[in-house]
Design an enzyme around this catalytic site. Structure first.
Site, PDB file in Angstrom:
ATOM      1  N   ASP A 146      -4.305  -8.289   3.683  1.00 42.20           N
ATOM      2  CA  ASP A 146      -3.997  -9.295   2.484  1.00 42.20           C
ATOM      3  C   ASP A 146      -5.070 -10.210   2.205  1.00 42.20           C
ATOM      4  O   ASP A 146      -5.253 -11.092   2.973  1.00 42.20           O
ATOM      5  CB  ASP A 146      -2.849  -9.876   2.564  1.00 42.20           C
ATOM      6  N   ASP A 351      -7.373  -9.072  -6.107  1.00 40.76           N
ATOM      7  CA  ASP A 351      -6.379  -9.143  -4.983  1.00 40.76           C
ATOM      8  C   ASP A 351      -6.170  -7.845  -4.442  1.00 40.76           C
ATOM      9  O   ASP A 351      -6.341  -6.899  -5.088  1.00 40.76           O
ATOM     10  CB  ASP A 351      -5.074  -9.558  -5.712  1.00 40.76           C
TER      11      ASP A 351
END
Ligand SMILES: *[C@@H]1O[C@H](CO)[C@@H](O)[C@H](O)[C@H]1NC(C)=O
Ligand SMILES: *[C@@H]1O[C@H](CO)[C@@H](O)[C@H](O)[C@H]1NC(C)=O
Ligand SMILES: *[C@@H]1O[C@H](CO)[C@@H](O)[C@H](O)[C@H]1NC(C)=O
Ligand SMILES: *[C@@H]1O[C@H](CO)[C@@H](O)[C@H](O)[C@H]1NC(C)=O
Ligand SMILES: *[C@@H]1O[C@H](CO)[C@@H](O)[C@H](O)[C@H]1NC(C)=O
Length: 477
Positions: A146, A351
């Site tokens: 992440d 992201d």
């Protein structure tokens, strides 16, 4: 090979080429094979192993194999349902992210003492799709990657409440190099910045307790620890991570999470002595088959099979300093530049955990109009969830789709791979949707999702505050 007897078709195709290039744009070939796509999703290749253990070292870089996390959830019975659920989760992730961003702003304005919702990302973990395997305290641990959060953590014994994972739980007592992080240490103080919650002191022993909640009811809680981390064959002693003893959520059988955000506790910051704050990934396109790679450190000589990297400045965002923001200056569809006033305002977030790219309504509507204009003549299909531009392509083996190129400050370009343009809602291709969506409000935060980053080398240079893109067919070689 062109035979001398087949000059006529050659001349015809030359004519066609001339015709295409004298139009108001040069159409590039961007062919999506629907046939292969369906085949991949239906193939039942048994239970793949939930780990991604290949690695190598080259020119100062550590290269780890990176896979889609569907490897951890066993064979997929209902692809239609899976693909649809993923979109719905993605919507929740983005909504939650937007409301957190707005809360931060209102908190600043009204000067409230404490935000209720901690500012963390990885909000809806079901959308965090990619995994790597690292060795922590002498055990292989497969974790979700992440770029939108900082703390790396694994589920830990003794566990108060742990979700099911494929690998055995991390057991501190079997690792000679395991150490608890002291509550008065600077690592413990860094928690506030990394997770939005400060560490609390456990009593007897005085552990540094942490909690990260992810907005959808998912969370991890436990105590900070240090242990030896091996990234491939590259060791890092005293790596600070969360030993999660109370975890809940949709982590899909993985053992934990690797945080590649910007704060001091992230893996990028902790390993900056080894890798100079540089990492890159290539996210593979077909969910259940291909491998990609996560590369830590090194220079451009390690990016094989990729075009030269075009780089742009990372735009600072004081409110969301853990995230990576860029300045989006334009988008072109099939070579046609879109016109929208909001280009160049700065601040599109990149992201790895959001799936579908979200654009301000003014940009999205211009994009949609131009795309539909160029991709005309195909039967339309109803919209699904956040996707409003859909087609029924079940009668086609292959379609030529308009290219999508995103431009950034400094003339950097992300040329979206052909696999990153259409989201297949139904596997028989009867509902195939343009994989971009509109934000609700013009001032919501725009996001470049992982779907549009497929088959692209995305290079994060946190020291130089630069981010680069190059085309690459992801594989681990
Ligand atoms: C990349 O790094 C290697 C090893 O550190 C070095 O030999 C090589 O010259 C570098 N290449 C470039 C393009 O900087
Ligand atoms: C982790 O996986 C690698 C690759 O399969 C293997 O060589 C290594 O021995 C494993 N390490 C442990 C501690 O099991
Ligand atoms: C933290 O506390 C321990 C004992 O309680 C002490 O020995 C140590 O020096 C302290 N460390 C810092 C950085 O204050
Ligand atoms: C974004 O880039 C454009 C073009 O270089 C520039 O005019 C604009 O000021 C930049 N915006 C921000 C917020 O930096
Ligand atoms: C999609 O198109 C095919 C043939 O092109 C047609 O048979 C089918 O009914 C259509 N499906 C839907 C859901 O409209």
């Amino acid at each position: 090979m062109v035979e001398s007897t087949s000059l006529l078709p050659l001349m015809l195709s030359l004519l066609l080429l001339i015709e295409l290039s004298v139009g108001n744009f040069v159409e590039k070939k961007n062919v999506l094979s629907l046939h292969t796509l369906q085949w991949n999703q239906h193939s039942d290749n048994g239970i793949p192993s939930c780990s991604s253990q290949k690695s190598r070292r080259e020119n100062g870089a550590t290269i780890l194999e990176m896979k889609h996390r569907d490897y951890c959830s066993g064979p997929i019975k209902n692809w239609n349902e899976k693909l649809q659920k993923r979109l719905i989760s993605d919507d929740l992730r983005v909504r939650s992210l937007q409301s957190q961003i707005k809360n931060t702003f209102s908190t600043q304005i009204q000067d409230l003492p404490q935000t209720q919702i901690p500012l963390t990302s990885g909000i809806k973990l079901q959308t965090l799709n990619y995994i790597v395997t690292v060795e922590l305290g002498g055990r292989n641990m497969t974790v979700i990657v992440d770029t939108g959060s900082d703390l790396t953590w694994v589920q830990c014994q003794p566990c108060k409440s742990c979700y099911n994972q494929q690998e055995p739980l991390f057991n501190p007592s079997t690792s000679p190099s395991y150490q608890s992080v002291q509550c008065n240490s600077s690592s413990c103080q860094s928690l506030q910045f990394a997770t939005g919650n400060s560490g609390h002191c456990g009593t007897n022993p005085p552990t540094c307790d942490y909690v990260v909640s992810y907005g959808d009811g998912s969370y991890t809680g436990g105590d900070l620890a240090r242990d030896r981390l091996n990234l491939g064959t590259t060791p890092m002693d005293n790596f600070v991570f969360g030993c999660g003893r109370n975890n809940r959520g949709l982590f899909g059988g993985a053992s934990g999470l690797m945080g590649l955000g910007r704060s001091d506790l992230s893996l990028v910051s902790q390993t900056s002595g080894l890798f100079g704050g540089v990492f890159s990934y290539c996210l593979p396109s077909t969910d259940d088959q291909a491998s990609g790679s996560l590369i830590l450190g090194g220079n451009s000589s390690v990016y094989k099979n990729s075009t030269p990297i075009s780089s742009t400045r990372m735009v600072p965002n004081p409110q969301l300093s853990n995230f990576y923001f860029l300045n989006l200056t334009g988008i072109s569809i099939g070579g046609v530049a879109l016109k929208a006033p909001s280009f160049g305002n700065g601040g599109i977030l990149i992201d790895s955990g959001t799936v579908i790219t979200r654009l301000p309504p003014s940009i999205y509507s211009a994009l949609k109009a131009e795309f539909v204009k160029q991709f005309s003549g195909f039967p339309t299909a109803p919209g699904f969830s956040i996707l409003d531009t859909c087609f029924n392509l079940s009668g086609f083996q292959e379609v030529n789709i308009p290219t999508i190129v995103m431009q950034f400050e400094g003339n950097a370009e992300l040329s979206v791979d052909v696999m990153g343009i259409f989201y297949i809602v139904k596997t028989d291709a009867s509902q195939v949707c343009l994989a971009l969506a509109s934000l609700v409000y013009e001032d919501d935060t725009a996001i470049i999702g992982n779907f549009q980053q497929r088959n692209t080398r995305v290079v994060y240079d946190t020291k130089e505050s630069k981010l680069g893109f190059a085309k690459e067919t992801c594989s681990f070689i």
